[in-house]
Motif scaffolding. Structure first.
Motif, PDB file in Angstrom:
ATOM      1  N   SER A 241       3.377  -1.550   4.123  1.00  0.00           N
ATOM      2  CA  SER A 241       3.369  -0.104   3.891  1.00  0.00           C
ATOM      3  C   SER A 241       4.770   0.404   4.196  1.00  0.00           C
ATOM      4  O   SER A 241       5.215   0.375   5.345  1.00  0.00           O
ATOM      5  CB  SER A 241       2.342   0.581   4.802  1.00  0.00           C
ATOM      6  OG  SER A 241       2.704   1.949   4.969  1.00  0.00           O
ATOM      7  N   SER A 242       5.473   0.823   3.148  1.00  0.00           N
ATOM      8  CA  SER A 242       6.825   1.357   3.317  1.00  0.00           C
ATOM      9  C   SER A 242       6.797   2.871   3.193  1.00  0.00           C
ATOM     10  O   SER A 242       6.316   3.403   2.176  1.00  0.00           O
ATOM     11  CB  SER A 242       7.748   0.773   2.224  1.00  0.00           C
ATOM     12  OG  SER A 242       8.843   1.629   1.985  1.00  0.00           O
ATOM     13  N   HIS A 243       7.252   3.558   4.234  1.00  0.00           N
ATOM     14  CA  HIS A 243       7.383   5.013   4.213  1.00  0.00           C
ATOM     15  C   HIS A 243       6.086   5.715   3.832  1.00  0.00           C
ATOM     16  O   HIS A 243       6.058   6.604   2.988  1.00  0.00           O
ATOM     17  CB  HIS A 243       8.529   5.438   3.282  1.00  0.00           C
ATOM     18  CG  HIS A 243       9.852   4.961   3.785  1.00  0.00           C
ATOM     19  ND1 HIS A 243      10.314   3.685   3.532  1.00  0.00           N
ATOM     20  CD2 HIS A 243      10.790   5.565   4.536  1.00  0.00           C
ATOM     21  CE1 HIS A 243      11.484   3.536   4.115  1.00  0.00           C
ATOM     22  NE2 HIS A 243      11.801   4.647   4.739  1.00  0.00           N
TER      23      HIS A 243
ATOM     24  N   PHE B   3      -0.803  -0.803  -4.499  1.00  0.00           N
ATOM     25  CA  PHE B   3      -1.910   0.167  -4.470  1.00  0.00           C
ATOM     26  C   PHE B   3      -1.335   1.551  -4.200  1.00  0.00           C
ATOM     27  O   PHE B   3      -0.469   1.719  -3.336  1.00  0.00           O
ATOM     28  CB  PHE B   3      -2.892  -0.180  -3.347  1.00  0.00           C
ATOM     29  CG  PHE B   3      -3.511  -1.539  -3.495  1.00  0.00           C
ATOM     30  CD1 PHE B   3      -4.657  -1.710  -4.255  1.00  0.00           C
ATOM     31  CD2 PHE B   3      -2.925  -2.651  -2.898  1.00  0.00           C
ATOM     32  CE1 PHE B   3      -5.226  -2.967  -4.411  1.00  0.00           C
ATOM     33  CE2 PHE B   3      -3.484  -3.920  -3.050  1.00  0.00           C
ATOM     34  CZ  PHE B   3      -4.635  -4.069  -3.804  1.00  0.00           C
ATOM     35  N   ASP B   4      -1.829   2.547  -4.925  1.00  0.00           N
ATOM     36  CA  ASP B   4      -1.393   3.925  -4.664  1.00  0.00           C
ATOM     37  C   ASP B   4      -2.319   4.868  -5.410  1.00  0.00           C
ATOM     38  O   ASP B   4      -2.861   4.520  -6.464  1.00  0.00           O
ATOM     39  CB  ASP B   4       0.046   4.139  -5.172  1.00  0.00           C
ATOM     40  CG  ASP B   4       0.731   5.327  -4.491  1.00  0.00           C
ATOM     41  OD1 ASP B   4       1.735   5.116  -3.789  1.00  0.00           O
ATOM     42  OD2 ASP B   4       0.262   6.477  -4.672  1.00  0.00           O
ATOM     43  N   LEU B   5      -2.460   6.087  -4.872  1.00  0.00           N
ATOM     44  CA  LEU B   5      -3.311   7.024  -5.600  1.00  0.00           C
ATOM     45  C   LEU B   5      -2.590   7.622  -6.801  1.00  0.00           C
ATOM     46  O   LEU B   5      -3.241   8.149  -7.708  1.00  0.00           O
ATOM     47  CB  LEU B   5      -3.910   8.093  -4.682  1.00  0.00           C
ATOM     48  CG  LEU B   5      -3.123   8.771  -3.587  1.00  0.00           C
ATOM     49  CD1 LEU B   5      -2.139   9.748  -4.153  1.00  0.00           C
ATOM     50  CD2 LEU B   5      -4.097   9.491  -2.683  1.00  0.00           C
TER      51      LEU B   5
ATOM     52  N   PHE C 221       0.836  -1.213   0.000  1.00  0.00           N
ATOM     53  CA  PHE C 221       0.000   0.000   0.000  1.00  0.00           C
ATOM     54  C   PHE C 221       0.867   1.257   0.000  1.00  0.00           C
ATOM     55  O   PHE C 221       1.879   1.305   0.704  1.00  0.00           O
ATOM     56  CB  PHE C 221      -0.916  -0.011   1.225  1.00  0.00           C
ATOM     57  CG  PHE C 221      -1.847  -1.188   1.225  1.00  0.00           C
ATOM     58  CD1 PHE C 221      -3.065  -1.113   0.566  1.00  0.00           C
ATOM     59  CD2 PHE C 221      -1.488  -2.382   1.843  1.00  0.00           C
ATOM     60  CE1 PHE C 221      -3.924  -2.211   0.533  1.00  0.00           C
ATOM     61  CE2 PHE C 221      -2.336  -3.483   1.822  1.00  0.00           C
ATOM     62  CZ  PHE C 221      -3.547  -3.394   1.166  1.00  0.00           C
ATOM     63  N   GLY C 222       0.481   2.268  -0.786  1.00  0.00           N
ATOM     64  CA  GLY C 222       1.320   3.464  -0.938  1.00  0.00           C
ATOM     65  C   GLY C 222       2.640   3.038  -1.557  1.00  0.00           C
ATOM     66  O   GLY C 222       3.707   3.482  -1.156  1.00  0.00           O
ATOM     67  N   ASP C 223       2.550   2.160  -2.550  1.00  0.00           N
ATOM     68  CA  ASP C 223       3.769   1.549  -3.110  1.00  0.00           C
ATOM     69  C   ASP C 223       4.491   2.491  -4.072  1.00  0.00           C
ATOM     70  O   ASP C 223       5.680   2.291  -4.353  1.00  0.00           O
ATOM     71  CB  ASP C 223       3.409   0.235  -3.816  1.00  0.00           C
ATOM     72  CG  ASP C 223       4.539  -0.774  -3.734  1.00  0.00           C
ATOM     73  OD1 ASP C 223       5.268  -0.765  -2.724  1.00  0.00           O
ATOM     74  OD2 ASP C 223       4.710  -1.550  -4.675  1.00  0.00           O
TER      75      ASP C 223
HETATM   76  C1  SAM Z   1       7.169   8.178   0.305  1.00  0.00           C
HETATM   77  S1  SAM Z   1       6.195   7.320  -0.869  1.00  0.00           S
HETATM   78  C2  SAM Z   1       6.723   5.649  -0.564  1.00  0.00           C
HETATM   79  C3  SAM Z   1       6.794   4.832  -1.829  1.00  0.00           C
HETATM   80  C4  SAM Z   1       7.209   3.354  -1.631  1.00  0.00           C
HETATM   81  N1  SAM Z   1       6.342   2.687  -0.689  1.00  0.00           N
HETATM   82  C5  SAM Z   1       8.650   3.233  -1.179  1.00  0.00           C
HETATM   83  O1  SAM Z   1       8.912   3.097   0.026  1.00  0.00           O
HETATM   84  O2  SAM Z   1       9.532   3.284  -2.039  1.00  0.00           O
HETATM   85  C6  SAM Z   1       4.554   7.347  -0.172  1.00  0.00           C
HETATM   86  C7  SAM Z   1       3.460   6.934  -1.136  1.00  0.00           C
HETATM   87  O3  SAM Z   1       2.206   6.949  -0.444  1.00  0.00           O
HETATM   88  C8  SAM Z   1       1.197   7.307  -1.387  1.00  0.00           C
HETATM   89  N2  SAM Z   1      -0.021   7.727  -0.678  1.00  0.00           N
HETATM   90  C9  SAM Z   1      -0.200   8.852   0.068  1.00  0.00           C
HETATM   91  N3  SAM Z   1      -1.467   8.890   0.552  1.00  0.00           N
HETATM   92  C10 SAM Z   1      -2.110   7.771   0.105  1.00  0.00           C
HETATM   93  C11 SAM Z   1      -3.424   7.231   0.286  1.00  0.00           C
HETATM   94  N4  SAM Z   1      -4.337   7.847   1.032  1.00  0.00           N
HETATM   95  N5  SAM Z   1      -3.717   6.043  -0.304  1.00  0.00           N
HETATM   96  C12 SAM Z   1      -2.792   5.402  -1.059  1.00  0.00           C
HETATM   97  N6  SAM Z   1      -1.523   5.848  -1.266  1.00  0.00           N
HETATM   98  C13 SAM Z   1      -1.187   7.021  -0.679  1.00  0.00           C
HETATM   99  C14 SAM Z   1       1.861   8.421  -2.195  1.00  0.00           C
HETATM  100  O4  SAM Z   1       1.221   8.603  -3.431  1.00  0.00           O
HETATM  101  C15 SAM Z   1       3.299   7.885  -2.327  1.00  0.00           C
HETATM  102  O5  SAM Z   1       3.486   7.167  -3.527  1.00  0.00           O
END
Ligand code: SAM
Length: 227
Positions: free
Chosen positions: A146-148, A57-59, A36-38
């Motif tokens: 969920s990473s970061h 999953f990501d927006l 999630f938030g990938d």
């Molecule tokens: C810092 S990035 C981390 C990307 C990846 N997980 C990594 O560690 O390389 C955070 C991600 O969370 C996503 N995000 C933020 N709010 C979100 C939400 N409500 N639902 C899904 N994704 C979300 C952002 O679009 C972004 O791609």
């Protein structure tokens, strides 16, 4: 108001980092994984190459490859400038220098971009905004990651986190969240309340991992079903 791509800073990690952050064993990797938030991580691409099952999953997956590519290039310089300013906050062991960091992150994001359209066709990259209901049956996935993202974006608030994690725990038998620090690298102020909330019905554990890049961010939260 519609979500604006210029409000996110796409920055992606690779599979080796995911395996270290989440202590993903070979057995874990054999299961069905949701992430999630990938964002623009190359975890999905690299795992798929090895015949593992990962759904991301990501927006930001509502945007085209070209839009994401452009945004990644736009933020690259700013992010690297910030990293340079804050380099004392990081442990330069696994990644040894700023140049190596830029190379590792850009290669991960280029792998993601090269796989993005095929992955969308194969339903491996799914546009979804937590905490909305996911189009899956209960317990579809073995592990949700969920990473970061969760616990780090504290500005999303306690209610958001409880709703998002509750939905993740509906479709996943176990969830792992890394790290448990906020954007200023302090232990997230949500952690105790989140643990209190879930420990009634789930096993909740904080586990030290073998990954530490930002100083002190070497722990993950694991929430799993009680059998
Ligand atoms: C810092 S990035 C981390 C990307 C990846 N997980 C990594 O560690 O390389 C955070 C991600 O969370 C996503 N995000 C933020 N709010 C979100 C939400 N409500 N639902 C899904 N994704 C979300 C952002 O679009 C972004 O791609």
């Amino acid at each position: 108001m519609a979500f604006q791509l210029n409000s996110v800073v796409p920055w992606g990690r690779n599979m080796e980092e995911y395996r270290l952050m989440f202590q993903l064993t070979d057995t874990d990797m054999e299961g069905k994984i949701a992430s999630f938030g990938d964002g623009p991580a190359s975890f999905n691409f690299e795992a798929t190459q090895k015949k593992y099952s990962v759904t991301s999953f990501d927006l930001i997956y509502q945007f085209s490859k070209e839009e994401l590519q452009q945004r990644i290039e736009e933020v690259r310089v700013t992010v690297m400038e910030q990293m340079k300013e804050n380099q004392n906050h990081y442990v330069w062991k696994h990644i040894r220098s700023l140049e190596e960091l830029e190379n590792v992150r850009m290669s991960a994001m280029h792998l993601f971009l090269s796989d993005y359209e095929k992955g969308k066709e194969e339903n491996r990259y799914i546009f979804h905004e937590l905490p909305a209901k996911l189009p899956y049956e209960d317990d579809t996935f073995d592990i949700g990651l969920s990473s970061h993202f969760l616990l780090m974006y504290t500005m999303l608030g306690y209610e958001f986190h409880i709703e998002a994690m509750t939905e993740m725990l509906r479709v996943c038998k176990e969830i792992r969240i890394f790290p448990i620090v906020d954007l200023d690298a302090n232990e997230t102020n949500l952690i105790q309340k989140v643990i209190e909330h879930f420990k009634k019905d789930y096993n909740v554990e904080i586990r030290k991992t073998r990954y530490e890049f930002q100083k002190g961010d070497n722990k993950m939260l694991i929430i799993s079903m009680k059998y």
